[in-house]
Design a protein around this motif. Structure first.
Motif, PDB file in Angstrom:
ATOM      1  N   ASP A  89       0.814  -1.213   0.000  1.00 59.27           N
ATOM      2  CA  ASP A  89       0.000   0.000   0.000  1.00 59.27           C
ATOM      3  C   ASP A  89       0.848   1.264   0.000  1.00 59.27           C
ATOM      4  N   CYS A  90       2.092   1.161   0.379  1.00 61.16           N
ATOM      5  CA  CYS A  90       2.956   2.320   0.544  1.00 61.16           C
ATOM      6  C   CYS A  90       3.429   2.829  -0.818  1.00 61.16           C
ATOM      7  N   SER A  91       3.310   4.137  -1.053  1.00 60.35           N
ATOM      8  CA  SER A  91       3.739   4.727  -2.314  1.00 60.35           C
ATOM      9  C   SER A  91       5.257   4.725  -2.449  1.00 60.35           C
ATOM     10  N   ALA A  92       5.959   4.501  -1.353  1.00 62.30           N
ATOM     11  CA  ALA A  92       7.421   4.520  -1.367  1.00 62.30           C
ATOM     12  C   ALA A  92       8.027   3.140  -1.567  1.00 62.30           C
ATOM     13  N   VAL A  93       7.199   2.130  -1.848  1.00 62.97           N
ATOM     14  CA  VAL A  93       7.723   0.787  -2.107  1.00 62.97           C
ATOM     15  C   VAL A  93       8.666   0.875  -3.290  1.00 62.97           C
ATOM     16  N   PRO A  94       9.801   0.233  -3.322  1.00 61.66           N
ATOM     17  CA  PRO A  94      10.263  -0.807  -2.413  1.00 61.66           C
ATOM     18  C   PRO A  94      11.160  -0.316  -1.286  1.00 61.66           C
ATOM     19  N   PHE A  95      11.260   1.003  -1.080  1.00 58.99           N
ATOM     20  CA  PHE A  95      12.182   1.459  -0.053  1.00 58.99           C
ATOM     21  C   PHE A  95      11.477   2.091   1.143  1.00 58.99           C
TER      22      PHE A  95
ATOM     23  N   GLY B 294      11.586  -2.172   6.249  1.00 62.71           N
ATOM     24  CA  GLY B 294      12.877  -2.418   6.875  1.00 62.71           C
ATOM     25  C   GLY B 294      13.977  -2.600   5.854  1.00 62.71           C
ATOM     26  N   GLU B 295      15.184  -2.134   6.186  1.00 62.45           N
ATOM     27  CA  GLU B 295      16.301  -2.212   5.259  1.00 62.45           C
ATOM     28  C   GLU B 295      16.703  -3.645   4.939  1.00 62.45           C
ATOM     29  N   ALA B 296      16.499  -4.553   5.861  1.00 62.26           N
ATOM     30  CA  ALA B 296      16.922  -5.931   5.640  1.00 62.26           C
ATOM     31  C   ALA B 296      16.197  -6.557   4.454  1.00 62.26           C
ATOM     32  N   GLN B 297      15.014  -6.055   4.125  1.00 64.78           N
ATOM     33  CA  GLN B 297      14.224  -6.630   3.049  1.00 64.78           C
ATOM     34  C   GLN B 297      14.445  -5.937   1.705  1.00 64.78           C
ATOM     35  N   LEU B 298      15.323  -4.931   1.664  1.00 67.72           N
ATOM     36  CA  LEU B 298      15.542  -4.208   0.423  1.00 67.72           C
ATOM     37  C   LEU B 298      16.357  -5.025  -0.569  1.00 67.72           C
ATOM     38  N   THR B 299      15.942  -4.994  -1.812  1.00 62.60           N
ATOM     39  CA  THR B 299      16.713  -5.597  -2.885  1.00 62.60           C
ATOM     40  C   THR B 299      17.750  -4.580  -3.345  1.00 62.60           C
TER      41      THR B 299
ATOM     42  N   GLN C 222      17.101   2.878  -5.285  1.00 62.86           N
ATOM     43  CA  GLN C 222      16.012   3.855  -5.211  1.00 62.86           C
ATOM     44  C   GLN C 222      16.090   4.669  -3.919  1.00 62.86           C
ATOM     45  N   ALA C 223      16.423   4.024  -2.815  1.00 61.07           N
ATOM     46  CA  ALA C 223      16.549   4.740  -1.547  1.00 61.07           C
ATOM     47  C   ALA C 223      17.682   5.762  -1.623  1.00 61.07           C
ATOM     48  N   ALA C 224      18.801   5.390  -2.231  1.00 57.56           N
ATOM     49  CA  ALA C 224      19.929   6.314  -2.379  1.00 57.56           C
ATOM     50  C   ALA C 224      19.554   7.481  -3.290  1.00 57.56           C
ATOM     51  N   LEU C 225      18.826   7.198  -4.378  1.00 55.43           N
ATOM     52  CA  LEU C 225      18.379   8.264  -5.280  1.00 55.43           C
ATOM     53  C   LEU C 225      17.413   9.215  -4.575  1.00 55.43           C
ATOM     54  N   LEU C 226      16.517   8.661  -3.781  1.00 52.64           N
ATOM     55  CA  LEU C 226      15.574   9.494  -3.034  1.00 52.64           C
ATOM     56  C   LEU C 226      16.319  10.387  -2.057  1.00 52.64           C
ATOM     57  N   ASP C 227      17.298   9.829  -1.361  1.00 54.51           N
ATOM     58  CA  ASP C 227      18.100  10.604  -0.426  1.00 54.51           C
ATOM     59  C   ASP C 227      18.823  11.742  -1.151  1.00 54.51           C
ATOM     60  N   ALA C 228      19.406  11.444  -2.304  1.00 55.98           N
ATOM     61  CA  ALA C 228      20.127  12.461  -3.072  1.00 55.98           C
ATOM     62  C   ALA C 228      19.185  13.572  -3.527  1.00 55.98           C
ATOM     63  N   THR C 229      17.993  13.216  -3.996  1.00 57.01           N
ATOM     64  CA  THR C 229      17.055  14.248  -4.462  1.00 57.01           C
ATOM     65  C   THR C 229      16.560  15.108  -3.304  1.00 57.01           C
ATOM     66  N   GLU C 230      16.396  14.492  -2.127  1.00 53.50           N
ATOM     67  CA  GLU C 230      15.970  15.264  -0.963  1.00 53.50           C
ATOM     68  C   GLU C 230      17.049  16.250  -0.532  1.00 53.50           C
TER      69      GLU C 230
ATOM     70  N   LYS D 167      10.119   6.695 -12.820  1.00 52.72           N
ATOM     71  CA  LYS D 167      10.156   5.565 -13.780  1.00 52.72           C
ATOM     72  C   LYS D 167      10.394   4.245 -13.055  1.00 52.72           C
ATOM     73  N   LEU D 168      11.330   4.254 -12.101  1.00 54.84           N
ATOM     74  CA  LEU D 168      11.631   3.027 -11.352  1.00 54.84           C
ATOM     75  C   LEU D 168      10.453   2.603 -10.484  1.00 54.84           C
ATOM     76  N   SER D 169       9.731   3.561  -9.910  1.00 52.97           N
ATOM     77  CA  SER D 169       8.599   3.199  -9.038  1.00 52.97           C
ATOM     78  C   SER D 169       7.418   2.677  -9.857  1.00 52.97           C
ATOM     79  N   ASP D 170       7.351   3.047 -11.150  1.00 54.43           N
ATOM     80  CA  ASP D 170       6.300   2.504 -12.013  1.00 54.43           C
ATOM     81  C   ASP D 170       6.567   1.067 -12.424  1.00 54.43           C
ATOM     82  N   ASN D 171       7.821   0.626 -12.302  1.00 53.76           N
ATOM     83  CA  ASN D 171       8.213  -0.731 -12.702  1.00 53.76           C
ATOM     84  C   ASN D 171       8.890  -1.453 -11.550  1.00 53.76           C
ATOM     85  N   PRO D 172       8.187  -1.716 -10.426  1.00 50.78           N
ATOM     86  CA  PRO D 172       8.825  -2.409  -9.297  1.00 50.78           C
ATOM     87  C   PRO D 172       9.195  -3.834  -9.680  1.00 50.78           C
ATOM     88  N   GLU D 173      10.281  -4.292  -9.081  1.00 51.14           N
ATOM     89  CA  GLU D 173      10.740  -5.668  -9.351  1.00 51.14           C
ATOM     90  C   GLU D 173      10.119  -6.650  -8.414  1.00 51.14           C
TER      91      GLU D 173
END
Length: 103
Positions: A40-46, A51-56, A62-70, A97-103
Motif C-alpha cells: 500500500d505504501c507509495s514509497a515501495v520498495p524502499f 525495513g532495510e533488511a528486506q531491500l533488494t 532507489q533509496a539512495a536516489l531518493l536521499d540524493a534528491t531530498e 520511472k523506477l517506481s512505475d516498474n517495481p521488481e
C-alpha cells in the motif's frame, strides 16, 4: 511520485478500520496514506515500514536516489545552480520511472 518525506502514513493492520480511515481522510488529508499491507505504501520498495533488511539491490538504489534528491531539494537555495536543479529533476524522473516498474 510522492515525496516520501512529505507523506504522512498510518499503519493499520485491521483491514476494515484501514478502509474506514481512508474514506475519512480522503478529503481532510488527501496526502495521508493508510497502510494495511506493505504494497500500500507509495514509497515501495524502499518504505521504512518494510525495513532495510528486506531491500533488494534495486530498492537500495532507489533509496539512495531518493536521499540524493531530498538533499538537492533542501539545499537548492544555498547552491543556486541550474545544473544541480536539472540533475535533481532527472533523478526525480528516474525515481518515478523506477517506481512505475517495481521488481
Amino acid at each position: 511520485m510522492n515525496d516520501s518525506s512529505q507523506t504522512n502514513r498510518i499503519i493499520c493492520n485491521d483491514l476494515e478500520l484501514a478502509d474506514q480511515l481512508r474514506q475519512l481522510l480522503v478529503h481532510i488529508a488527501p496526502d495521508c496514506e493508510v497502510l494495511s499491507a506493505p504494497g500500500d505504501c507509495s514509497a515501495v520498495p524502499f518504505c521504512r515500514w518494510l525495513g532495510e533488511a528486506q531491500l533488494t539491490s534495486a530498492g537500495l538504489v532507489q533509496a539512495a536516489l531518493l536521499d540524493a534528491t531530498e538533499v538537492l531539494e533542501q539545499t537548492r537555495h544555498a547552491f543556486k545552480s541550474r545544473e544541480l536543479g536539472l540533475l535533481r529533476r532527472r533523478l526525480v524522473a528516474l525515481l518515478d520511472k523506477l517506481s512505475d516498474n517495481p521488481e
